[in-house]
Design a protein around this motif. Structure first.
Motif, short mmCIF file in Angstrom:
data_model
loop_
_atom_site.label_atom_id
_atom_site.label_comp_id
_atom_site.label_asym_id
_atom_site.label_seq_id
_atom_site.Cartn_x
_atom_site.Cartn_y
_atom_site.Cartn_z
N GLU A 284 65.80 19.95 4.33
CA GLU A 284 67.03 20.09 5.14
C GLU A 284 67.53 21.59 4.64
OE1 GLU A 284 69.79 16.85 5.11
OE2 GLU A 284 68.40 15.52 5.62
N GLN A 285 68.34 22.20 5.34
CA GLN A 285 69.12 23.36 4.82
C GLN A 285 70.12 23.07 3.96
OE1 GLN A 285 68.15 26.65 5.97
NE2 GLN A 285 66.28 25.65 6.67
N GLY A 286 70.47 24.08 3.13
CA GLY A 286 71.57 23.96 2.20
C GLY A 286 71.47 23.68 1.04
N GLU A 287 72.33 23.74 -0.04
CA GLU A 287 72.10 23.55 -1.37
C GLU A 287 72.41 22.07 -1.81
OE1 GLU A 287 72.68 25.91 -4.37
OE2 GLU A 287 71.39 27.09 -2.74
N ALA A 288 71.58 21.65 -2.63
CA ALA A 288 71.55 20.33 -3.12
C ALA A 288 72.60 20.21 -4.40
CB ALA A 288 70.37 19.89 -3.47
N ALA A 289 73.36 19.31 -4.41
CA ALA A 289 74.13 18.81 -5.62
C ALA A 289 73.34 18.24 -6.77
CB ALA A 289 75.39 18.27 -5.00
N GLU A 290 74.07 18.34 -7.73
CA GLU A 290 73.68 17.38 -8.99
C GLU A 290 73.50 16.07 -8.70
OE1 GLU A 290 72.69 18.15 -12.17
OE2 GLU A 290 72.77 20.43 -11.86
N PRO A 291 72.62 15.16 -8.97
CA PRO A 291 71.36 15.57 -9.74
C PRO A 291 70.14 15.98 -9.32
CG PRO A 291 71.58 13.18 -9.86
CD PRO A 291 72.50 13.64 -8.98
N PHE A 292 70.25 15.99 -7.91
CA PHE A 292 69.13 15.99 -7.04
C PHE A 292 68.64 17.59 -7.04
CE2 PHE A 292 70.10 11.85 -6.19
CZ PHE A 292 68.72 11.31 -6.12
N SER A 293 69.45 18.53 -7.43
CA SER A 293 69.09 19.92 -7.33
C SER A 293 67.87 20.03 -8.28
CB SER A 293 70.21 20.68 -7.76
OG SER A 293 70.87 20.23 -9.09
N ALA A 294 67.74 19.13 -9.23
CA ALA A 294 66.60 19.22 -10.18
C ALA A 294 65.24 19.26 -9.53
CB ALA A 294 66.71 17.99 -11.13
N PHE A 295 65.29 18.72 -8.13
CA PHE A 295 64.08 18.55 -7.59
C PHE A 295 63.62 19.73 -6.89
CE2 PHE A 295 65.44 14.25 -8.70
CZ PHE A 295 64.21 13.62 -8.74
N ALA A 296 64.14 20.90 -6.81
CA ALA A 296 63.84 22.12 -6.06
C ALA A 296 62.47 22.51 -6.34
CB ALA A 296 64.95 23.42 -6.76
N PRO A 297 61.87 22.29 -7.33
CA PRO A 297 60.48 22.68 -7.53
C PRO A 297 59.56 21.84 -6.53
CG PRO A 297 61.31 22.60 -9.62
CD PRO A 297 62.28 21.92 -8.74
N VAL A 298 59.99 20.66 -6.12
CA VAL A 298 58.88 20.02 -5.03
C VAL A 298 58.85 20.28 -3.91
CG1 VAL A 298 58.81 17.51 -4.48
CG2 VAL A 298 59.96 17.83 -6.43
N ALA A 299 59.94 21.30 -3.51
CA ALA A 299 59.93 22.10 -2.07
C ALA A 299 58.49 22.72 -1.93
CB ALA A 299 60.88 23.09 -2.12
N ALA A 300 57.83 23.17 -3.03
CA ALA A 300 56.42 23.81 -2.89
C ALA A 300 55.45 23.06 -2.73
CB ALA A 300 56.40 24.95 -3.94
N HIS A 301 55.79 21.51 -3.01
CA HIS A 301 54.35 20.49 -3.44
C HIS A 301 54.67 19.47 -2.22
CE1 HIS A 301 53.16 22.29 -6.93
NE2 HIS A 301 54.40 22.78 -6.96
N LYS A 302 54.34 19.88 -0.82
CA LYS A 302 54.76 18.98 0.22
C LYS A 302 53.99 17.53 0.12
CE LYS A 302 54.67 19.06 5.32
NZ LYS A 302 54.55 19.92 6.40
N ALA A 303 53.09 17.67 -0.39
CA ALA A 303 51.98 16.40 -0.77
C ALA A 303 53.18 15.32 -1.74
CB ALA A 303 50.75 16.38 -1.25
N ARG A 304 53.89 15.91 -2.50
CA ARG A 304 54.56 15.06 -3.56
C ARG A 304 56.07 14.68 -2.98
NH1 ARG A 304 52.37 15.18 -8.34
NH2 ARG A 304 53.49 13.45 -8.72
N GLN A 305 56.38 15.18 -1.97
CA GLN A 305 57.89 15.04 -1.41
C GLN A 305 58.17 13.49 -1.24
OE1 GLN A 305 58.38 17.83 1.71
NE2 GLN A 305 58.21 19.73 0.30
#
Lengths: 135, 406
Positions: free
Chosen positions: A99-120
């Motif tokens: 989804e578009q937009g900034e994620a708040a804490e604590p889920f902002s930590a998962f930003a690296p998963v955006a590049a790993h579709k198989a792990r989402q």
């Protein structure tokens, strides 16, 4: 690319194991499996009279991302009802780029998963289990 | 002369690729192997100089295509030591097992029994469960030993006069264990049962002399045996194929069609309804020819040296445990391991960052995972082109995962 996936914040969330375990007397429980990878999440909740989460516990048989997500979810779940948890899920979806937009804490930590579709799906599995428990 | 792994690697273009700045350490051959130039060239030759449908056309491209397709059948048959007309091309190994479960299965009666094992791939479990729902057959299961072998000591006690088929993995896709085919065939004969082997993990390791094994059905996948995707093989004894009804109906598999009655073509055509996967079949034929030309004594010794190197390396990593046979006897180069405190998917993901491709998870063998209460394993599956450098890169990655993820 993948070596950046396991950043310290994700590893710390998984190691924190917030909410890991079982509840002695859950109001509801639900279990979800990911048929592709075999990950399994079981969530217990104790609800107050208004359908809000008073207590939550999870058992994860899954990868570090799934453990970290369950831990993050448990850290913000108390006091939330189904609608509140749905809102938290939007945060997770934003973090992983669904989804578009900034994620708040604590889920902002998962930003690296955006590049790993198989792990989402690993990140979203605890949400699926909790949705079932609250339905 | 020692096995020249460099010469083998040189025939596989993908192995010299650099992806995201990293070399390709491909150790996921159990899922899909890579493809040599000989296969790529054969498919390209068909597509560029002989592409047409097979069997019915009279023009010269159709004749070229038909010749190439039937030559592929001969190559596969030679690879297995059997007659070409006993080779049925299917869409894959799973499709081949489903064909047997449907067609041979339709000859079974309620109460007849199929014997499987606890370590089977889902593709050798679910088709039989579907048959059970359809036809009322029963399924029995041979347990697995703690070192990941089918426990053949338990086999005699599981046989009954109603056991009609024993269907087992020739080599386990999880533990790499090779089954004692002679023991299975002897036991099967004692009750008149047929034997089918799932050769998905065996065929990629060289020619197989099926007549000497004494089995009744054999299946394998093209893409795991250096061939293209979308092609698999069923071999069965001619007498069995002749007795089996069609699986799918359509063109090519008929004798004569009228609205009142249709007759079937003889095998293998009876089981190849519609336009077959022509290019993939031709590619698989080339793969079988390529495999027949390889020095498998040297290749197998090389593969086992790599297995030993891997096992030695894992033993030095705290919390790394192998799931499967500890020795090199009666096993193939498929090695599963667990790393205490780190989920297999996280191991595999970390290895990817080192350019190492492996498979992690349940490997389509959930009953086996349940039996040993495993979340899954990380699986290293090798081919003759794998080098010591591939294993060293893997061990470096596992050490990194052990250090950073727990």
């Amino acid at each position: 690319m993948s070596d950046q996936l396991y950043q310290d914040r994700i590893v710390a969330l998984a190691k924190a194991k917030t909410g890991a375990g079982k509840l002695a007397a859950p109001t509801k429980s639900a279990r979800r499996d990911n048929p592709l990878c075999g990950d399994r999440v079981t969530i217990d909740v104790r609800l107050d009279g208004q359908g809000r989460i008073a207590e939550i516990a999870h058992q994860v048989r899954g990868c570090l991302l799934c453990q970290a997500s369950a831990s993050a979810l448990a850290s913000v779940a108390v006091g939330q009802d189904a609608a509140g948890i749905a809102a938290v899920r939007h945060d997770a979806e934003r973090a992983i780029g669904r989804e578009q937009g900034e994620a708040a804490e604590p889920f902002s930590a998962f930003a690296p998963v955006a590049a790993h579709k198989a792990r989402q799906e690993c990140v979203l599995l605890p949400f699926e289990a909790l949705k079932d428990a609250l339905s | 002369m020692s096995f020249d792994v460099g010469a083998v690697r040189g025939q596989f273009p993908i192995l010299s690729e650099i992806i995201d700045g990293k070399p390709v350490h491909y150790l996921d051959n159990g899922a899909s192997a890579q493809t040599p130039n000989a296969v790529l060239d054969a498919v390209r030759t068909y597509e560029t100089t002989g592409r047409a449908n097979v069997l019915r056309g009279v023009h010269r491209l159709a004749e070229r295509a038909t010749d190439a397709y039937e030559n592929a059948r001969v190559e596969v048959a030679t690879f297995l030591g059997v007659a070409p007309m006993e080779i049925v091309f299917t869409g894959g190994c799973t499709a081949a097992i489903n064909l047997v479960a449907y067609s041979y299965g339709s000859l079974l009666k309620p109460g007849d029994r199929i014997l499987l094992s606890e370590l089977e791939h889902h593709s050798n479990i679910v088709p039989w469960q579907l048959l059970r729902s359809r036809a009322g057959i029963e399924i029995d299961m041979i347990p697995v030993t703690v070192d990941g072998r089918i426990d053949l000591d338990k086999l005699p006690g599981l046989l009954t006069p109603r056991t009609k088929l024993i269907s087992l993995a020739h080599v386990s896709n999880v533990t790499g264990a090779l089954i004692d085919v002679g023991a299975v065939v002897a036991a099967a004969k004692s009750v008149g049962a047929r034997v089918m082997l799932d050769g998905a993990q065996k065929a990629p390791h060289g020619p197989i002399d099926l007549p000497s094994l004494g089995v009744d059905f054999y299946v394998f996948a093209g893409h795991k045996a250096y061939g293209p995707n979308g092609i698999g093989v069923l071999w069965a004894k001619a007498e069995l194929l002749d007795a089996m009804p069609p699986f799918m109906g359509g063109g090519s598999m008929i004798g004569r069609v009228t609205f009142a009655e249709t007759t079937w073509a003889p095998a293998p055509r009876r089981f190849e309804a519609g336009t077959p996967p022509i290019g993939p079949a031709i590619g698989l034929g080339a793969a079988c020819k390529w495999m027949r030309a390889l020095d498998w004594t040297g290749a197998h010794a090389h593969e086992m040296t790599m297995v030993q190197h891997l096992m030695d390396g894992l033993q030095k990593i705290d919390g790394a445990r192998i799931f499967g046979p500890a020795g090199l006897q009666n096993r193939y180069p498929v090695v599963s391991f667990m790393l205490d405190g780190v989920h297999p998917h996280d191991v595999a993901q970390t290895l990817d960052s080192f350019g190492v491709a492996v498979r992690a998870g349940h490997h389509c063998a959930q009953p086996l995972m349940d039996r040993f209460d495993l979340d899954g394993t990380t699986r290293v599956s090798m081919a003759p082109y794998n080098s010591r450098g591939d294993i060293d890169a893997l061990l470096t990655g596992v050490r990194h995962a052990a250090k950073t993820l727990r």
